[in-house]
Design a protein around this motif. Structure first.
Motif, PDB file in Angstrom:
ATOM      1  N   LEU A   1     -50.027  35.849  12.504  1.00  0.00           N
ATOM      2  CA  LEU A   1     -49.464  34.577  12.063  1.00  0.00           C
ATOM      3  C   LEU A   1     -50.034  34.141  10.716  1.00  0.00           C
ATOM      4  O   LEU A   1     -49.307  33.600   9.871  1.00  0.00           O
ATOM      5  CB  LEU A   1     -49.698  33.500  13.125  1.00  0.00           C
ATOM      6  CG  LEU A   1     -48.823  33.621  14.374  1.00  0.00           C
ATOM      7  CD1 LEU A   1     -49.267  32.621  15.439  1.00  0.00           C
ATOM      8  CD2 LEU A   1     -47.357  33.408  14.025  1.00  0.00           C
ATOM      9  N   HIS A   2     -51.314  34.358  10.499  1.00  0.00           N
ATOM     10  CA  HIS A   2     -51.895  34.005   9.199  1.00  0.00           C
ATOM     11  C   HIS A   2     -51.303  34.882   8.093  1.00  0.00           C
ATOM     12  O   HIS A   2     -51.052  34.400   6.973  1.00  0.00           O
ATOM     13  CB  HIS A   2     -53.421  34.145   9.241  1.00  0.00           C
ATOM     14  CG  HIS A   2     -54.108  32.980   9.891  1.00  0.00           C
ATOM     15  ND1 HIS A   2     -54.114  31.715   9.337  1.00  0.00           N
ATOM     16  CD2 HIS A   2     -54.792  32.873  11.063  1.00  0.00           C
ATOM     17  CE1 HIS A   2     -54.781  30.885  10.125  1.00  0.00           C
ATOM     18  NE2 HIS A   2     -55.199  31.563  11.178  1.00  0.00           N
ATOM     19  N   LYS A   3     -51.056  36.141   8.390  1.00  0.00           N
ATOM     20  CA  LYS A   3     -50.476  37.039   7.385  1.00  0.00           C
ATOM     21  C   LYS A   3     -49.042  36.637   7.032  1.00  0.00           C
ATOM     22  O   LYS A   3     -48.674  36.575   5.859  1.00  0.00           O
ATOM     23  CB  LYS A   3     -50.512  38.480   7.901  1.00  0.00           C
ATOM     24  CG  LYS A   3     -51.903  39.092   7.924  1.00  0.00           C
ATOM     25  CD  LYS A   3     -51.864  40.511   8.467  1.00  0.00           C
ATOM     26  CE  LYS A   3     -53.255  41.118   8.505  1.00  0.00           C
ATOM     27  NZ  LYS A   3     -53.248  42.496   9.065  1.00  0.00           N
ATOM     28  N   VAL A   4     -48.222  36.362   8.054  1.00  0.00           N
ATOM     29  CA  VAL A   4     -46.822  36.023   7.765  1.00  0.00           C
ATOM     30  C   VAL A   4     -46.711  34.641   7.135  1.00  0.00           C
ATOM     31  O   VAL A   4     -45.790  34.375   6.345  1.00  0.00           O
ATOM     32  CB  VAL A   4     -45.948  36.124   9.044  1.00  0.00           C
ATOM     33  CG1 VAL A   4     -45.951  37.552   9.577  1.00  0.00           C
ATOM     34  CG2 VAL A   4     -46.391  35.143  10.119  1.00  0.00           C
ATOM     35  N   SER A   5     -47.655  33.744   7.462  1.00  0.00           N
ATOM     36  CA  SER A   5     -47.661  32.425   6.822  1.00  0.00           C
ATOM     37  C   SER A   5     -47.967  32.564   5.334  1.00  0.00           C
ATOM     38  O   SER A   5     -47.408  31.846   4.499  1.00  0.00           O
ATOM     39  CB  SER A   5     -48.700  31.513   7.484  1.00  0.00           C
ATOM     40  OG  SER A   5     -48.376  31.292   8.841  1.00  0.00           O
TER      41      SER A   5
END
Length: 376
Positions: free
Chosen positions: A180-184
């Protein structure tokens, strides 16, 4: 940590009977899936994009952590468009012991030929189910924020919407947070915002929402509510006393009776008598409680006030009366309370301002958001 690496060849060979029988995938699409692999931890599957997985990794098709996840992945992939792929699937806790829920990160190339990501909420009625449905869609915009909730889960907030997720294991939560941090970061890098050219394909999945209403309610649960819908049972609460159980039943039955009676031609005693007949018990010791509840219901039963041709002002009663909402042509509901949940999140578009109904509350700070919701 135990990882299961399932080669794309073996994973898809398991899926082929389902896909071919139902003529869902073309040969090219099968080849595309064959070029992918996925890691597994307990309650989560992390897909690796083409070329990112070494071919020599050992396969453990019957690893103890795999469980029902490989079979559920087959079903979930079946719901996707051919051009979309799963990046991550995480199993979540549910308030219903027999249901299975997954938060699924789905990505695709958008109009600007850049990676775009959304979250899907997938529901299985039970772990043996051969079908699943979509109960939640959340596009990830540039303002996406992720917060640990201190209770075994995390929240994702974007474009004013917050969704709460509680993975079934710490390992699954760790995998989810990393992805989730990467796609955000991708959304921030390309500055995706509502109303722009990005994430237009989200509408396809929003049109596919078909989960049972109680499943949709669970996806829309909000952590700051003081009261929640009755169809989301709590797992660890003190059991109500006999009197509390009776009072709850009285409220439900009394409201039902008063909705269908001519209240100008019936007395409170007659209503109480009919209530006793419905409940098959003597309610003499609840007389004062019943009278107070009647007055409360009477105040709530007034119809919503028409302010403009397209705008009503109503109470909790009006907001919970589906027949009245539909007959009035309501499509959007502005809920300005911290105490009351959204009653029909799968049927109407809601905008929530979580404040207390008291004199000190600063409503002007929410003027722009509420005006835009009503006007547009």
């Amino acid at each position: 940590m135990h990882l299961v690496v399932e080669s794309s060849q073996d994973a898809v060979l398991k899926m082929l009977p389902c896909f071919v029988e139902n003529a869902v995938l073309t040969q090219n699409e099968i080849c595309r899936i064959l070029s992918e692999s996925f890691f597994m931890v307990k309650g989560a599957a992390l897909f690796l994009q083409q070329g990112s997985s070494p071919q020599s990794q050992k396969v453990h098709p019957h690893h103890k952590h795999a469980g029902d996840l490989p079979r559920h992945l087959q079903v979930m992939i079946h719901l996707l468009r051919s051009e979309d792929r799963i990046k991550l699937a995480v199993r979540l806790e549910s308030a219903w012991s027999d249901r299975v829920r997954y938060m699924v990160v789905v990505y695709s190339n958008g109009r600007q030929d850049t990676e775009e990501n959304i979250l899907l909420g997938m529901d299985f009625t039970n772990k043996e189910s051969k079908n699943c449905s979509i109960g939640m869609v959340l596009p990830l915009w540039s303002d996406t924020k992720i917060h640990l909730d201190g209770d075994g889960g995390f929240s994702v907030t974007t474009a004013g919407k917050t969704r709460i997720f509680k993975p079934v294991s710490v390992q699954a939560m760790w995998s989810a947070l990393q992805i989730l941090h990467k796609v955000s970061e991708v959304s921030r890098r390309y500055n995706y915002f509502p109303g722009g050219m990005s994430l237009t394909w989200t509408g396809f999945y929003e049109s596919c929402i078909s989960s049972d209403q109680s499943c949709i309610n669970e996806w829309n649960t909000m952590r700051d509510l003081e009261t929640t819908r009755p169809d989301s049972p709590a797992l660890f609460v003190d059991k109500p006393t006999e009197r509390e159980r009776t009072e709850r039943l009285v409220k439900t039955k009394l409201r039902s009776i008063m909705m269908y009676k001519d209240l100008e031609n019936i007395t409170s005693k007659e209503i109480r008598t009919e209530l006793e007949q419905h409940m098959n018990c003597n309610l003499k010791e609840y007389k004062e409680f019943i009278d107070n509840e009647m007055l409360l219901i009477l105040g709530q039963m007034d119809k919503a006030s028409l302010i403009f041709d397209h705008l009503y002002l109503g109470s909790e009663w009006n907001a919970s009366n589906l027949e009245e909402l539909q007959s009035s042509g309501v499509g959007y509901i502005l809920n300005i309370t911290r105490e009351i949940d959204n009653f029909f999140p799968g049927l109407f578009a809601y905008h929530n301002i979580r404040v207390y109904d008291e004199e000190a509350t600063d409503l002007l700070s929410h003027w722009n958001d509420t005006y835009n919701f009503i006007a547009f």
